[in-house]
Design a protein around this motif. Structure first.
Motif, mmCIF file in Angstrom:
data_model
loop_
_atom_site.group_PDB
_atom_site.id
_atom_site.type_symbol
_atom_site.label_atom_id
_atom_site.label_comp_id
_atom_site.label_asym_id
_atom_site.label_seq_id
_atom_site.Cartn_x
_atom_site.Cartn_y
_atom_site.Cartn_z
ATOM 1 N N TYR A 96 54.591 19.275 39.596
ATOM 2 C CA TYR A 96 54.832 20.977 39.796
ATOM 3 C C TYR A 96 54.617 21.524 38.457
ATOM 4 O O TYR A 96 54.220 22.866 38.494
ATOM 5 C CB TYR A 96 55.833 21.208 40.551
ATOM 6 C CG TYR A 96 55.519 20.807 42.014
ATOM 7 C CD1 TYR A 96 55.072 21.663 43.099
ATOM 8 C CD2 TYR A 96 55.913 19.401 42.412
ATOM 9 C CE1 TYR A 96 54.867 21.247 44.343
ATOM 10 C CE2 TYR A 96 55.957 19.111 43.752
ATOM 11 C CZ TYR A 96 55.190 19.917 44.488
ATOM 12 O OH TYR A 96 55.171 19.488 45.883
ATOM 13 N N THR A 97 55.247 20.928 37.352
ATOM 14 C CA THR A 97 55.150 21.620 36.241
ATOM 15 C C THR A 97 55.538 20.597 35.085
ATOM 16 O O THR A 97 56.322 19.693 35.139
ATOM 17 C CB THR A 97 56.492 22.540 36.120
ATOM 18 O OG1 THR A 97 56.349 23.013 34.735
ATOM 19 C CG2 THR A 97 57.715 22.080 36.375
ATOM 20 N N LEU A 110 63.842 23.221 35.920
ATOM 21 C CA LEU A 110 62.150 23.416 35.931
ATOM 22 C C LEU A 110 61.703 24.598 35.621
ATOM 23 O O LEU A 110 62.127 25.681 36.250
ATOM 24 C CB LEU A 110 61.401 23.010 37.294
ATOM 25 C CG LEU A 110 61.767 21.262 37.668
ATOM 26 C CD1 LEU A 110 63.002 21.089 38.271
ATOM 27 C CD2 LEU A 110 60.566 21.005 38.817
ATOM 28 N N ASP A 111 60.671 24.864 34.634
ATOM 29 C CA ASP A 111 60.106 26.110 34.481
ATOM 30 C C ASP A 111 58.812 26.101 35.435
ATOM 31 O O ASP A 111 57.773 25.753 34.940
ATOM 32 C CB ASP A 111 59.824 26.539 33.189
ATOM 33 C CG ASP A 111 59.221 27.844 32.645
ATOM 34 O OD1 ASP A 111 58.717 28.443 33.574
ATOM 35 O OD2 ASP A 111 59.517 28.424 31.843
ATOM 36 N N VAL A 112 58.699 26.773 36.468
ATOM 37 C CA VAL A 112 57.482 27.020 37.263
ATOM 38 C C VAL A 112 56.822 28.446 37.251
ATOM 39 O O VAL A 112 56.293 28.691 38.223
ATOM 40 C CB VAL A 112 57.958 26.619 38.689
ATOM 41 C CG1 VAL A 112 58.477 25.197 38.946
ATOM 42 C CG2 VAL A 112 58.777 27.431 39.321
ATOM 43 N N ASN A 115 53.201 27.039 37.981
ATOM 44 C CA ASN A 115 53.038 25.818 38.703
ATOM 45 C C ASN A 115 51.618 25.265 38.755
ATOM 46 O O ASN A 115 50.866 25.857 38.953
ATOM 47 C CB ASN A 115 53.907 25.925 39.768
ATOM 48 C CG ASN A 115 53.191 26.387 41.088
ATOM 49 O OD1 ASN A 115 52.228 25.826 41.764
ATOM 50 N ND2 ASN A 115 53.423 27.883 41.449
ATOM 51 N N GLN A 117 50.644 23.429 41.091
ATOM 52 C CA GLN A 117 50.015 23.364 42.508
ATOM 53 C C GLN A 117 49.644 24.773 43.073
ATOM 54 O O GLN A 117 48.902 25.191 43.974
ATOM 55 C CB GLN A 117 51.192 23.066 43.499
ATOM 56 C CG GLN A 117 51.628 21.530 43.280
ATOM 57 C CD GLN A 117 50.684 20.484 43.426
ATOM 58 O OE1 GLN A 117 49.959 20.576 44.237
ATOM 59 N NE2 GLN A 117 50.865 19.369 42.468
ATOM 60 N N ALA A 122 58.130 31.012 43.162
ATOM 61 C CA ALA A 122 59.145 29.879 42.821
ATOM 62 C C ALA A 122 60.040 29.536 44.246
ATOM 63 O O ALA A 122 60.247 28.245 44.000
ATOM 64 C CB ALA A 122 60.046 30.474 41.911
ATOM 65 N N THR A 125 57.883 27.010 45.686
ATOM 66 C CA THR A 125 57.708 25.603 44.934
ATOM 67 C C THR A 125 58.961 24.929 45.170
ATOM 68 O O THR A 125 58.943 23.603 45.327
ATOM 69 C CB THR A 125 57.354 26.184 43.529
ATOM 70 O OG1 THR A 125 56.320 27.098 43.304
ATOM 71 C CG2 THR A 125 57.298 24.970 42.511
#
Length: 361
Positions: A96-97, A110-112, A115, A117, A122, A125
């Protein structure tokens, strides 16, 4: 123009070690279990939710845990299994990231913001990640979603277990004001007690204090406390950051001269640090004991070993040897601390956060 807010997710597995044991041994499901050893100097590495009802927590001495919950079932840790499951989870994150900052085997930021996908939010996600973890590992995870790391970590506790919670930019500062300061990352039990003595029990109380007041009472941590009371945290999610030490310290209620009491305080701090080491699977070769006297003179005693301090007993023995080098004291001792550093290997990327608090986590 200001850049758009980041989209940060903090994923935290639910009672990870204990949940793995209950997954793999159905006879343990629904029972209060502790991962660890019931030995006299044993320490709880993790506790199931059934055990937490009785006040059993990680880093708690095993004898205390059994006193609180006589029916507690101890299960020897299987760190090779936990690391294998953690690698599965980390692989899901990276679908995803690429911006994944592990904190230990069971949690990560996680920094999305972008992302991989192409999911629209967020929130979506985080939901997708948690579903994938459940599908592939049979374990549940909770998630906090926000525009910075501090708020995301706070949010992940809000719907535990097996839930998620979002703190949006328009609610962040006001939400922090409603929370007890003891929940804040970087405010350990000792600091929380000190804040309470100063009339600071909530985020709103902390926000009302001037930066000068905070610096006078909390030193280098003042800027951090001033910022988080306003919901501010500008630290990026850094996948390459490595934590170099883990420490814990405590200020006694009164200045101590009795070697037995002082040594007991050091033992408590060593147990606290060991809880982090075991959870993060990070073992250092250097042990440092810090002492602050009644006149605020501060000294440290340190020793680097040729081998990693990889058991609670080794850390306890090293800490005791170091504190005994200054006992009996010639004047009262107000504070002691224990730190482990010189990590030879940092398995699966353990925590990389600043050590602002006094709980070493």
């Amino acid at each position: 123009m200001e850049p758009p807010p980041r989209k940060i997710i903090h994923v935290d597995m639910d009672a990870f070690f204990a949940s793995v044991e209950q997954r793999d041994d159905p006879s343990l499901r629904g029972k209060p279990i502790a991962v660890g050893h019931a030995a006299a100097r044993g320490v709880v590495a993790a506790a199931s939710y059934e055990a937490r009802v009785f006040g059993v927590r990680s880093a708690l001495p095993s004898v205390t845990a059994l006193r609180r919950c006589p029916d507690l079932v101890f299960v020897p840790p299987r760190f090779d299994v936990y690391k294998q499951v953690s690698r599965q989870i980390q692989a899901i994150f990276r679908e995803y990231t690429p911006l994944v900052q592990p904190l230990s085997l069971d949690e990560a930021y996680l920094d999305v913001t972008a992302n991989l996908q192409g999911l629209p939010t967020a929130w979506a996600t985080a939901k997708a990640i948690r579903a994938r973890i459940l599908e592939e590992t049979g374990l549940t995870a909770s998630a906090g979603i926000s525009y910075n790391k501090f708020l995301a970590k706070l949010a992940s506790d809000q719907r535990k277990p097996n839930g998620q919670f979002a703190v949006t930019p328009d609610m962040g500062a006001a939400w922090v004001e409603t929370l007890p300061v003891a929940r804040f990352h970087g405010v350990g039990p000792v600091t929380a007690k000190k804040m309470h003595a100063l009339g600071i029990t909530t985020g709103a109380d902390l926000r009302d204090k001037s930066i000068d007041f905070l610096r006078a009472n909390f030193g280098n941590a003042a800027d951090w406390y001033h910022a988080i009371a306003r919901g501010e945290d500008h630290r990026p999610v850094d996948p390459d950051r490595i934590r170099k030490s883990s420490g814990s310290e405590t200020t006694f209620n009164r200045d101590l001269l009795d070697p037995v009491e002082i040594e007991a305080g050091v033992q408590e701090m060593a147990d606290d640090v060991w809880g982090w080491c075991e959870k993060a699977q990070a073992y250092g070769r250097t042990v440092t004991v810090k002492v602050k006297y009644t006149d605020f003179q501060q000294i440290t005693r340190s020793r680097t070993y040729p081998y990693a301090i990889d058991t609670a007993e080794k850390l306890s023995a090293a800490s005791r040897d170091l504190i005994r080098s200054v006992l009996p004291p010639t004047k009262g001792i107000r504070l002691v601390g224990v730190t482990v550093s010189t990590f030879d290997t940092l398995s699966d990327g353990p925590a990389a956060l600043p050590l602002f608090g006094d709980d070493g986590s």
